[in-house]
Design a protein around this motif. Structure first.
Motif, PDB file in Angstrom:
ATOM      1  N   SER A  40       0.779  -1.201  -0.027  1.00  0.00           N
ATOM      2  CA  SER A  40      -0.149  -0.014   0.152  1.00  0.00           C
ATOM      3  C   SER A  40       0.731   1.407  -0.023  1.00  0.00           C
ATOM      4  O   SER A  40       2.050   1.165   0.420  1.00  0.00           O
ATOM      5  CB  SER A  40      -0.913   0.118   1.050  1.00  0.00           C
ATOM      6  N   ARG A  65      -1.768   2.002  -9.616  1.00  0.00           N
ATOM      7  CA  ARG A  65      -2.808   1.248  -8.947  1.00  0.00           C
ATOM      8  C   ARG A  65      -4.096   1.213  -9.627  1.00  0.00           C
ATOM      9  O   ARG A  65      -4.754   0.448  -9.896  1.00  0.00           O
ATOM     10  CB  ARG A  65      -3.086   1.826  -7.463  1.00  0.00           C
ATOM     11  N   GLU A 185      -6.894   1.829  -0.228  1.00  0.00           N
ATOM     12  CA  GLU A 185      -5.461   2.048   0.105  1.00  0.00           C
ATOM     13  C   GLU A 185      -5.369   3.107   1.292  1.00  0.00           C
ATOM     14  O   GLU A 185      -3.918   3.291   1.574  1.00  0.00           O
ATOM     15  CB  GLU A 185      -5.013   2.590  -1.396  1.00  0.00           C
TER      16      GLU A 185
END
Length: 193
Positions: A40, A65, A185
């Motif tokens: 993350s 992402r 996230e």
């Protein structure tokens, strides 16, 4: 790095991709696939130590992402609408055109999608730098040039409104999906803040 909204994160990430800067991929050096603490942005921020993670690093990480986790239709709708990268914006437009179900002729759909993704800009007549922007000629936005069958104006307006609605719905869906990804996230400001 915390973004104030999903739209702010998306726009910032897509703008970062258009900046030609070799250091923009520095976040990749911090990412350790297969490690529990490397998955993350929050973990990357902790592991970056003294150097710290820059806004560019965060934007590039968010870009990667979203690109990897959004379905192509959602990714392309965001790229077509918000990207400032000329080539990628044009590619995204090209990928959206075949997805639009419309009774309008193909040329009309292509021009309507392009006009939606690249709206006319005020001040481009020498008053504003357009070096890094796509600027279409004024005639591009004239629906009379979009339909070789000379359909009535009312019909053309109806077609255009349906196409724009479909595209806006795609963007809305994409932003909802992006929000879920960004919340997972931990990079979006909480609503209570």
């Amino acid at each position: 790095m915390i973004y104030t909204s999903t739209l702010a994160a998306v726009v910032s990430a897509l703008a970062a991709e258009a900046i030609d800067n070799t250091s923009k991929q520095a976040w990749q050096k911090l990412y350790r696939p297969g490690y529990a603490d490397g998955g993350s942005l929050e973990c990357l921020m902790r592991s970056s130590g003294e150097r710290g993670i820059t806004r560019m690093d965060a934007d590039c990480w968010v870009y990667a992402r979203l690109h990897s986790q959004l379905i192509p239709r959602h990714w392309n709708s965001l790229m077509a609408r918000f990207s400032t990268h000329k080539v990628k914006k044009v590619e995204a437009i090209g990928k959206l055109v075949p997805l639009i179900a419309s009774p309008a002729p193909g040329l009309f759909v292509q021009k309507a999608v392009t006009a939606w993704a690249i709206p006319p800009m005020k001040g481009v007549e020498g008053k504003r730098s357009t070096r890094d922007l796509i600027v279409l000629p004024a005639g591009w936005y004239d629906m009379n040039n979009w339909d070789e069958t000379a359909s009535p104006e009312r019909t053309r307006r109806h077609w255009r409104s349906l196409i724009v609605k479909t595209l806006e719905d795609m963007v809305g869906e994409a932003l909802k999906e992006a929000e879920q990804i960004l919340r997972a996230e931990g990079v979006l400001q909480s609503e209570a803040a």
